[in-house]
Design a protein around this motif. Sequence first.
Motif, PDB file in Angstrom:
ATOM      1  N   LEU A  10      31.324   4.108  21.255  1.00 47.55           N
ATOM      2  CA  LEU A  10      30.364   3.077  21.636  1.00 47.55           C
ATOM      3  C   LEU A  10      30.706   1.750  20.949  1.00 47.55           C
ATOM      4  O   LEU A  10      30.691   0.687  21.576  1.00 47.55           O
ATOM      5  CB  LEU A  10      28.943   3.511  21.283  1.00 47.55           C
ATOM      6  N   ALA A  11      31.027   1.801  19.650  1.00 42.40           N
ATOM      7  CA  ALA A  11      31.342   0.581  18.920  1.00 42.40           C
ATOM      8  C   ALA A  11      32.608  -0.078  19.469  1.00 42.40           C
ATOM      9  O   ALA A  11      32.662  -1.309  19.619  1.00 42.40           O
ATOM     10  CB  ALA A  11      31.503   0.896  17.436  1.00 42.40           C
ATOM     11  N   SER A  12      33.619   0.712  19.779  1.00 43.44           N
ATOM     12  CA  SER A  12      34.868   0.166  20.316  1.00 43.44           C
ATOM     13  C   SER A  12      34.656  -0.443  21.692  1.00 43.44           C
ATOM     14  O   SER A  12      35.180  -1.520  22.014  1.00 43.44           O
ATOM     15  CB  SER A  12      35.934   1.259  20.392  1.00 43.44           C
ATOM     16  N   LEU A  30      24.671  -0.504  15.360  1.00 42.73           N
ATOM     17  CA  LEU A  30      23.542   0.073  14.639  1.00 42.73           C
ATOM     18  C   LEU A  30      23.654   1.594  14.699  1.00 42.73           C
ATOM     19  O   LEU A  30      23.828   2.173  15.775  1.00 42.73           O
ATOM     20  CB  LEU A  30      22.211  -0.361  15.267  1.00 42.73           C
ATOM     21  N   THR A  31      23.548   2.230  13.541  1.00 48.36           N
ATOM     22  CA  THR A  31      23.641   3.690  13.474  1.00 48.36           C
ATOM     23  C   THR A  31      22.259   4.292  13.217  1.00 48.36           C
ATOM     24  O   THR A  31      21.266   3.574  13.065  1.00 48.36           O
ATOM     25  CB  THR A  31      24.603   4.120  12.359  1.00 48.36           C
ATOM     26  N   ALA A  32      22.212   5.600  13.145  1.00 49.17           N
ATOM     27  CA  ALA A  32      20.940   6.292  12.911  1.00 49.17           C
ATOM     28  C   ALA A  32      20.311   5.895  11.581  1.00 49.17           C
ATOM     29  O   ALA A  32      19.093   6.038  11.396  1.00 49.17           O
ATOM     30  CB  ALA A  32      21.159   7.804  12.962  1.00 49.17           C
ATOM     31  N   GLN A  62      21.547   5.314  18.104  1.00 45.72           N
ATOM     32  CA  GLN A  62      22.555   4.309  17.797  1.00 45.72           C
ATOM     33  C   GLN A  62      22.551   3.298  18.934  1.00 45.72           C
ATOM     34  O   GLN A  62      22.011   3.543  20.013  1.00 45.72           O
ATOM     35  CB  GLN A  62      23.950   4.925  17.645  1.00 45.72           C
ATOM     36  N   ALA A  63      23.143   2.156  18.703  1.00 46.91           N
ATOM     37  CA  ALA A  63      23.268   1.116  19.729  1.00 46.91           C
ATOM     38  C   ALA A  63      24.247   0.076  19.222  1.00 46.91           C
ATOM     39  O   ALA A  63      24.538  -0.002  18.026  1.00 46.91           O
ATOM     40  CB  ALA A  63      21.918   0.461  20.027  1.00 46.91           C
ATOM     41  N   ALA A  64      24.763  -0.705  20.139  1.00 48.00           N
ATOM     42  CA  ALA A  64      25.559  -1.880  19.781  1.00 48.00           C
ATOM     43  C   ALA A  64      24.842  -3.089  20.346  1.00 48.00           C
ATOM     44  O   ALA A  64      24.391  -3.073  21.494  1.00 48.00           O
ATOM     45  CB  ALA A  64      26.969  -1.777  20.347  1.00 48.00           C
ATOM     46  N   VAL A  65      24.708  -4.127  19.534  1.00 48.22           N
ATOM     47  CA  VAL A  65      24.029  -5.351  19.961  1.00 48.22           C
ATOM     48  C   VAL A  65      25.068  -6.450  20.115  1.00 48.22           C
ATOM     49  O   VAL A  65      25.767  -6.800  19.157  1.00 48.22           O
ATOM     50  CB  VAL A  65      22.944  -5.771  18.948  1.00 48.22           C
ATOM     51  N   LEU A  88      23.545  -0.806  29.647  1.00 52.38           N
ATOM     52  CA  LEU A  88      23.495  -2.126  29.040  1.00 52.38           C
ATOM     53  C   LEU A  88      22.183  -2.791  29.425  1.00 52.38           C
ATOM     54  O   LEU A  88      21.831  -2.845  30.608  1.00 52.38           O
ATOM     55  CB  LEU A  88      24.664  -2.996  29.509  1.00 52.38           C
ATOM     56  N   ALA A  89      21.460  -3.277  28.427  1.00 53.53           N
ATOM     57  CA  ALA A  89      20.150  -3.869  28.670  1.00 53.53           C
ATOM     58  C   ALA A  89      20.066  -5.261  28.068  1.00 53.53           C
ATOM     59  O   ALA A  89      20.687  -5.558  27.048  1.00 53.53           O
ATOM     60  CB  ALA A  89      19.052  -2.990  28.065  1.00 53.53           C
TER      61      ALA A  89
END
Length: 252
Positions: A10-12, A30-32, A62-65, A88-89
């Motif tokens: 996800l990060a990559s 962002l991780t847990a 988790q998420a990437a912003v 993607l939101a």
Amino acid sequence: MHDHDTSDRLASYADVLAGELPDTWTSAHLTADDKDDLADLTDRIWDLDLVAASLAEHPLQQAAVLSRPDGAQLALLDRHDGRDGFLLAAVAPRALPDEAYRAVPEPNGIALADDPFLSAERVAGDLLPRYDRALAQARHNALGGIQPSQPDRVVLTWQPDGSVATTPADDRPGTILLAHGFIQDPRSGIYRLEGDDTQAQARALREIGPQLDALGIGTALQHPAARTAPTSAPAPMPPAPAGTRTPTARAR
């Protein structure tokens, strides 16, 4: 804790996507362990469709912003439908008051395939235009009649109480405005110069022009037809369009 392979993927993906989108975007993972940030992000997801349905069943682990310098943000999330790729939101800005989102359409998110290069083309042609329209409408609503500024021009708007208000497009004019008596509302980002002392107000308006000009930023003064603006002020800017519907992030 989230699986490391999934987390790295996800990060990559987010890093590549950020680099392929128009304009300049940066990515943060962002991780847990980032529970508060994930909770805040969940509350600001601007969606009433695909992403909202996913979050209702699968809270963020988790998420990437992805962030743009003007404050726009996108959230990249895991899919839980057995398919490759991500969701993607759009993310609602934290600084705007709830009232700004009324009558603004939700820029609902989209599902992305497992190819960030092709996905970037879809985001640029679909989600981003809808998000930018919604952002413009919400920001305009928050201004309460204050004309929006541009990166190369600060628009100053007379208010009914005699004050002058502005909302710069970026952070560069802030120091100059504050040094000349403007006070910033931390919630809306609006800078306001009170009109109790009209001579001091006029002097401040004259002095900020050359200082902003040194930064490559022009000025314009927007005023009601019934009020006469200082003769040294540039011409007014045209009004921006208003919006039409309410966002999900603030309705939930």
